[in-house]
Scaffold this motif. Structure first.
Motif, short mmCIF file in Angstrom:
data_model
loop_
_atom_site.label_atom_id
_atom_site.label_comp_id
_atom_site.label_asym_id
_atom_site.label_seq_id
_atom_site.Cartn_x
_atom_site.Cartn_y
_atom_site.Cartn_z
N ALA A 180 -12.17 5.66 -47.75
CA ALA A 180 -12.88 4.57 -47.10
C ALA A 180 -13.08 4.87 -45.62
O ALA A 180 -14.13 4.56 -45.04
CB ALA A 180 -12.10 3.27 -47.27
N GLY A 181 -12.09 5.50 -44.98
CA GLY A 181 -12.24 5.87 -43.58
C GLY A 181 -13.33 6.90 -43.39
O GLY A 181 -14.10 6.83 -42.42
N PHE A 182 -13.44 7.84 -44.33
CA PHE A 182 -14.49 8.84 -44.23
C PHE A 182 -15.86 8.18 -44.32
O PHE A 182 -16.79 8.52 -43.58
CB PHE A 182 -14.33 9.89 -45.32
CG PHE A 182 -15.54 10.74 -45.52
CD1 PHE A 182 -16.32 10.60 -46.65
CD2 PHE A 182 -15.91 11.67 -44.58
CE1 PHE A 182 -17.44 11.37 -46.84
CE2 PHE A 182 -17.03 12.45 -44.75
CZ PHE A 182 -17.80 12.30 -45.89
N ILE A 183 -16.02 7.23 -45.28
CA ILE A 183 -17.32 6.57 -45.43
C ILE A 183 -17.67 5.79 -44.18
O ILE A 183 -18.82 5.82 -43.71
CB ILE A 183 -17.31 5.69 -46.68
CG1 ILE A 183 -17.26 6.57 -47.93
CG2 ILE A 183 -18.52 4.79 -46.72
CD1 ILE A 183 -17.14 5.79 -49.20
N LEU A 184 -16.69 5.11 -43.60
CA LEU A 184 -16.96 4.35 -42.38
C LEU A 184 -17.37 5.28 -41.24
O LEU A 184 -18.34 5.03 -40.51
CB LEU A 184 -15.72 3.55 -41.99
CG LEU A 184 -15.87 2.71 -40.73
CD1 LEU A 184 -16.83 1.59 -40.97
CD2 LEU A 184 -14.52 2.18 -40.28
N ALA A 185 -16.64 6.39 -41.09
CA ALA A 185 -16.98 7.33 -40.03
C ALA A 185 -18.36 7.93 -40.28
O ALA A 185 -19.14 8.13 -39.34
CB ALA A 185 -15.93 8.44 -39.96
#
Lengths: 99, 179
Positions: free
Chosen positions: A54-59
């Protein structure tokens, strides 16, 4: 092809690229750290991987498309200078012929 | 970083590097766990009964009296819940019978096994009879004294696989054939 030209002209400037890369690293590191702590608490590593994903998608959403905030400081190119008639070879030849 | 694909590449690589660090940290937090003892409800090889036949289990093989099979009923209970943490995927538990025979110096026969997944029931109870017939390729099983052990193999998500075993328990095979 107006849309294609507009699409190709969207470039981040250098200051925007630096800010985007720094922001993406901070987001991924933060989500990785929080995800690891949460996974340790509930003893499931799959949750850690999901939080990191999820952090990768947000970034990716925040830093990959060239948003306008990353185009605030374009390089100030010099203006195009009009050519003076005495400097150019073509102009000189033309003048000689006219005489 | 000037084009979108370059930014995608950089961000994805950084994500994978962070995942690698998380996996290594996972290994570090569970490295020193001691798997060699089980706090058992009852690691007790309570009952033992069985019968030996001088024949083959499969009718297609010749019945020539050259090997023996045994069907053992063991009664052991154990609780493996304390073995699990977020790095353990599953346990492979088996009951083995060890003995010396005239044909081989060391025999080890698995008579029961079970895979315990992390979300599964970690209590085992083997008193429903052995799962596999005990084969021996000689004729020395009658009245034989053997050792009986519980073995477990810990399969981790990150890290090495390792075998552990319980203390041995002595059993004695029946003295006569049964038919």
């Amino acid at each position: 092809m107006g849309l294609n030209d507009w699409f190709n002209s969207l470039h981040m400037d250098y200051d925007g690229q630096a800010r985007a890369e720094k922001l993406s690293r901070i987001i991924i590191l933060l989500f990785g750290f929080v995800g690891f702590i949460w996974g340790y608490i509930i003893q499931q590593f799959s949750e850690t991987v999901r939080i990191l994903g999820a952090g990768f998608i947000l970034a990716a959403i925040l830093t990959i498309p060239p948003w306008p905030i990353y185009r605030r400081k374009p390089l100030s190119w010099q203006k195009v200078r009009p050519q003076r008639s005495g400097d150019s070879d073509g102009e000189g030849k033309t003048k000689k012929k006219k005489q | 970083m000037y084009r979108g694909f370059e930014r995608l590449n950089v961000v994805f690589t950084y994500g994978v590097i962070t995942l690698t660090v998380c996996v290594l940290a996972l290994n570090l937090t569970t490295f020193f766990k001691d798997f060699s003892r089980i706090e058992t409800v009852n690691l007790d090889f309570k009952g033992f009964s069985g019968f030996i036949k001088n024949s083959s289990r499969y009718p297609s093989l010749r019945v020539d009296g050259s090997h023996e099979t045994a069907f053992l009923t063991l009664d052991a209970e154990a609780d493996f819940q304390s073995m699990f943490n977020w790095n353990v995927k599953q346990l492979f538990v088996s009951v083995v019978v060890e003995y010396v025979s005239p044909m081989h110096a060391r025999n080890e026969v698995v008579v029961w096994d079970k895979i315990i997944v992390r979300e599964g029931n970690a209590l085992i109870n083997t008193n429903k009879g052995s799962r596999y017939m005990h084969w021996d390729d000689g004729t020395g099983l009658r009245g034989l004294k053997a050792n009986w052990r519980l073995k477990w193999n810990v399969i981790r998500n990150v890290g090495p696989m390792a075998d552990y075993q319980s203390p041995a328990y002595e059993i004695e095979f029946p003295k006569e054939y049964s038919h």
